[in-house]
Design a protein around this motif. Structure first.
Motif, PDB file in Angstrom:
ATOM      1  N   GLY A  75       0.769  -1.244   0.000  1.00 39.95           N
ATOM      2  CA  GLY A  75       0.000   0.000   0.000  1.00 39.95           C
ATOM      3  C   GLY A  75       0.797   1.289   0.000  1.00 39.95           C
ATOM      4  O   GLY A  75       0.234   2.341  -0.257  1.00 39.95           O
ATOM      5  N   SER A  76       2.085   1.217   0.301  1.00 40.57           N
ATOM      6  CA  SER A  76       2.883   2.445   0.259  1.00 40.57           C
ATOM      7  C   SER A  76       4.337   2.099  -0.045  1.00 40.57           C
ATOM      8  O   SER A  76       4.785   0.994   0.241  1.00 40.57           O
ATOM      9  N   ASP A  77       5.029   3.077  -0.606  1.00 37.23           N
ATOM     10  CA  ASP A  77       6.447   2.857  -0.901  1.00 37.23           C
ATOM     11  C   ASP A  77       7.259   2.664   0.376  1.00 37.23           C
ATOM     12  O   ASP A  77       8.193   1.862   0.407  1.00 37.23           O
ATOM     13  N   LYS A  78       6.886   3.379   1.433  1.00 36.85           N
ATOM     14  CA  LYS A  78       7.605   3.252   2.702  1.00 36.85           C
ATOM     15  C   LYS A  78       7.474   1.821   3.243  1.00 36.85           C
ATOM     16  O   LYS A  78       8.452   1.218   3.677  1.00 36.85           O
ATOM     17  N   SER A  79       6.285   1.281   3.192  1.00 35.88           N
ATOM     18  CA  SER A  79       6.064  -0.096   3.630  1.00 35.88           C
ATOM     19  C   SER A  79       6.778  -1.071   2.706  1.00 35.88           C
ATOM     20  O   SER A  79       7.379  -2.056   3.167  1.00 35.88           O
ATOM     21  N   PHE A  80       6.731  -0.797   1.414  1.00 38.86           N
ATOM     22  CA  PHE A  80       7.398  -1.649   0.431  1.00 38.86           C
ATOM     23  C   PHE A  80       8.892  -1.711   0.724  1.00 38.86           C
ATOM     24  O   PHE A  80       9.498  -2.788   0.697  1.00 38.86           O
ATOM     25  N   ILE A  81       9.482  -0.581   1.054  1.00 41.12           N
ATOM     26  CA  ILE A  81      10.913  -0.540   1.387  1.00 41.12           C
ATOM     27  C   ILE A  81      11.209  -1.455   2.573  1.00 41.12           C
ATOM     28  O   ILE A  81      12.201  -2.188   2.573  1.00 41.12           O
ATOM     29  N   ASN A  82      10.339  -1.445   3.569  1.00 44.67           N
ATOM     30  CA  ASN A  82      10.550  -2.318   4.729  1.00 44.67           C
ATOM     31  C   ASN A  82      10.525  -3.795   4.328  1.00 44.67           C
ATOM     32  O   ASN A  82      11.342  -4.586   4.801  1.00 44.67           O
ATOM     33  N   PHE A  83       9.589  -4.165   3.455  1.00 43.65           N
ATOM     34  CA  PHE A  83       9.536  -5.546   2.981  1.00 43.65           C
ATOM     35  C   PHE A  83      10.772  -5.889   2.145  1.00 43.65           C
ATOM     36  O   PHE A  83      11.289  -6.999   2.228  1.00 43.65           O
ATOM     37  N   LEU A  84      11.230  -4.935   1.349  1.00 41.08           N
ATOM     38  CA  LEU A  84      12.444  -5.172   0.560  1.00 41.08           C
ATOM     39  C   LEU A  84      13.654  -5.368   1.471  1.00 41.08           C
ATOM     40  O   LEU A  84      14.534  -6.181   1.169  1.00 41.08           O
ATOM     41  N   ARG A  85      13.686  -4.649   2.571  1.00 39.71           N
ATOM     42  CA  ARG A  85      14.782  -4.834   3.532  1.00 39.71           C
ATOM     43  C   ARG A  85      14.747  -6.245   4.130  1.00 39.71           C
ATOM     44  O   ARG A  85      15.791  -6.865   4.336  1.00 39.71           O
ATOM     45  N   ILE A  86      13.552  -6.736   4.420  1.00 41.98           N
ATOM     46  CA  ILE A  86      13.419  -8.102   4.921  1.00 41.98           C
ATOM     47  C   ILE A  86      13.894  -9.087   3.857  1.00 41.98           C
ATOM     48  O   ILE A  86      14.613 -10.046   4.149  1.00 41.98           O
ATOM     49  N   SER A  87      13.500  -8.832   2.625  1.00 36.90           N
ATOM     50  CA  SER A  87      13.923  -9.678   1.516  1.00 36.90           C
ATOM     51  C   SER A  87      15.447  -9.677   1.392  1.00 36.90           C
ATOM     52  O   SER A  87      16.067 -10.728   1.214  1.00 36.90           O
ATOM     53  N   TYR A  88      16.050  -8.515   1.516  1.00 34.34           N
ATOM     54  CA  TYR A  88      17.505  -8.380   1.442  1.00 34.34           C
ATOM     55  C   TYR A  88      18.167  -9.187   2.560  1.00 34.34           C
ATOM     56  O   TYR A  88      19.167  -9.877   2.335  1.00 34.34           O
ATOM     57  N   ARG A  89      17.596  -9.110   3.760  1.00 36.11           N
ATOM     58  CA  ARG A  89      18.159  -9.862   4.887  1.00 36.11           C
ATOM     59  C   ARG A  89      18.012 -11.367   4.680  1.00 36.11           C
ATOM     60  O   ARG A  89      18.895 -12.140   5.067  1.00 36.11           O
ATOM     61  N   SER A  90      16.904 -11.782   4.077  1.00 39.35           N
ATOM     62  CA  SER A  90      16.752 -13.207   3.755  1.00 39.35           C
ATOM     63  C   SER A  90      17.816 -13.644   2.760  1.00 39.35           C
ATOM     64  O   SER A  90      18.353 -14.752   2.859  1.00 39.35           O
ATOM     65  N   ALA A  91      18.126 -12.779   1.816  1.00 36.08           N
ATOM     66  CA  ALA A  91      19.194 -13.082   0.854  1.00 36.08           C
ATOM     67  C   ALA A  91      20.536 -13.200   1.566  1.00 36.08           C
ATOM     68  O   ALA A  91      21.353 -14.073   1.236  1.00 36.08           O
ATOM     69  N   SER A  92      20.769 -12.346   2.562  1.00 34.70           N
ATOM     70  CA  SER A  92      22.003 -12.450   3.348  1.00 34.70           C
ATOM     71  C   SER A  92      22.045 -13.764   4.120  1.00 34.70           C
ATOM     72  O   SER A  92      23.097 -14.390   4.243  1.00 34.70           O
ATOM     73  N   GLU A  93      20.889 -14.180   4.626  1.00 28.98           N
ATOM     74  CA  GLU A  93      20.819 -15.466   5.321  1.00 28.98           C
ATOM     75  C   GLU A  93      21.185 -16.607   4.375  1.00 28.98           C
ATOM     76  O   GLU A  93      21.969 -17.497   4.730  1.00 28.98           O
ATOM     77  N   VAL A  94      20.639 -16.563   3.173  1.00 23.48           N
ATOM     78  CA  VAL A  94      20.967 -17.590   2.181  1.00 23.48           C
ATOM     79  C   VAL A  94      22.457 -17.563   1.874  1.00 23.48           C
ATOM     80  O   VAL A  94      23.106 -18.610   1.789  1.00 23.48           O
ATOM     81  N   GLU A  95      22.997 -16.382   1.727  1.00 21.12           N
ATOM     82  CA  GLU A  95      24.424 -16.231   1.439  1.00 21.12           C
ATOM     83  C   GLU A  95      25.266 -16.914   2.530  1.00 21.12           C
ATOM     84  O   GLU A  95      26.235 -17.623   2.239  1.00 21.12           O
ATOM     85  N   SER A  96      24.882 -16.727   3.771  1.00 22.04           N
ATOM     86  CA  SER A  96      25.575 -17.356   4.887  1.00 22.04           C
ATOM     87  C   SER A  96      25.386 -18.875   4.877  1.00 22.04           C
ATOM     88  O   SER A  96      26.336 -19.635   5.099  1.00 22.04           O
TER      89      SER A  96
END
Length: 123
Positions: free
Chosen positions: A59-80
């Motif tokens: 519903g908002s770009d600000k919220s979308f950014i938060n979800f993208l940050r979670i996605s980025y952290r999941s990618a870091s988890e996979v990397e580890s």
């Protein structure tokens, strides 16, 4: 081009392909019996694309950014976790490098998208 659906997002497309790679890798007979590690890397890789999709519809770009940050952290988890797969000899060095290159690419896509969305919030 305006994005009309999460499936149009480049980082989501890349993450979708990556999930297939992870599922293929985790079919390895040795790793397939390591249920905890297999499930963790599968869940983390699916989380990357799921959070992009969920954020798109938040519903908002600000919220979308938060979800993208979670996605980025999941990618870091996979990397580890890929390093764990390498250390436990579930994958070899060459396979690790190919797969790791893909996850690094996904993180760059997500990071660039976050940067773009942040720039639209300040304008």
């Amino acid at each position: 081009m305006q994005i009309k659906n999460f499936a149009d997002i480049e980082s989501w497309k890349e993450a979708r392909e990556f999930v297939k790679i992870i599922y293929d890798v985790t079919l390895n007979s040795q790793l397939s019996r390591d249920y905890g590690l297999k499930d963790q890397i599968r869940r983390a890789s699916v989380s990357i694309m799921s959070n992009i999709a969920e954020g798109f519809d938040s519903g908002s770009d600000k919220s979308f950014i938060n979800f993208l940050r979670i996605s980025y952290r999941s990618a870091s988890e996979v990397e580890s976790l890929l390093i764990v797969l390498l250390d436990l000899h579930y994958i070899d060095k060459a396979e690790y490098e190919v797969i790791n290159e893909r996850i690094v690419r996904i993180k760059k896509f997500i990071g660039g998208f976050i940067k773009y969305l942040k720039s639209t919030l300040t304008n």
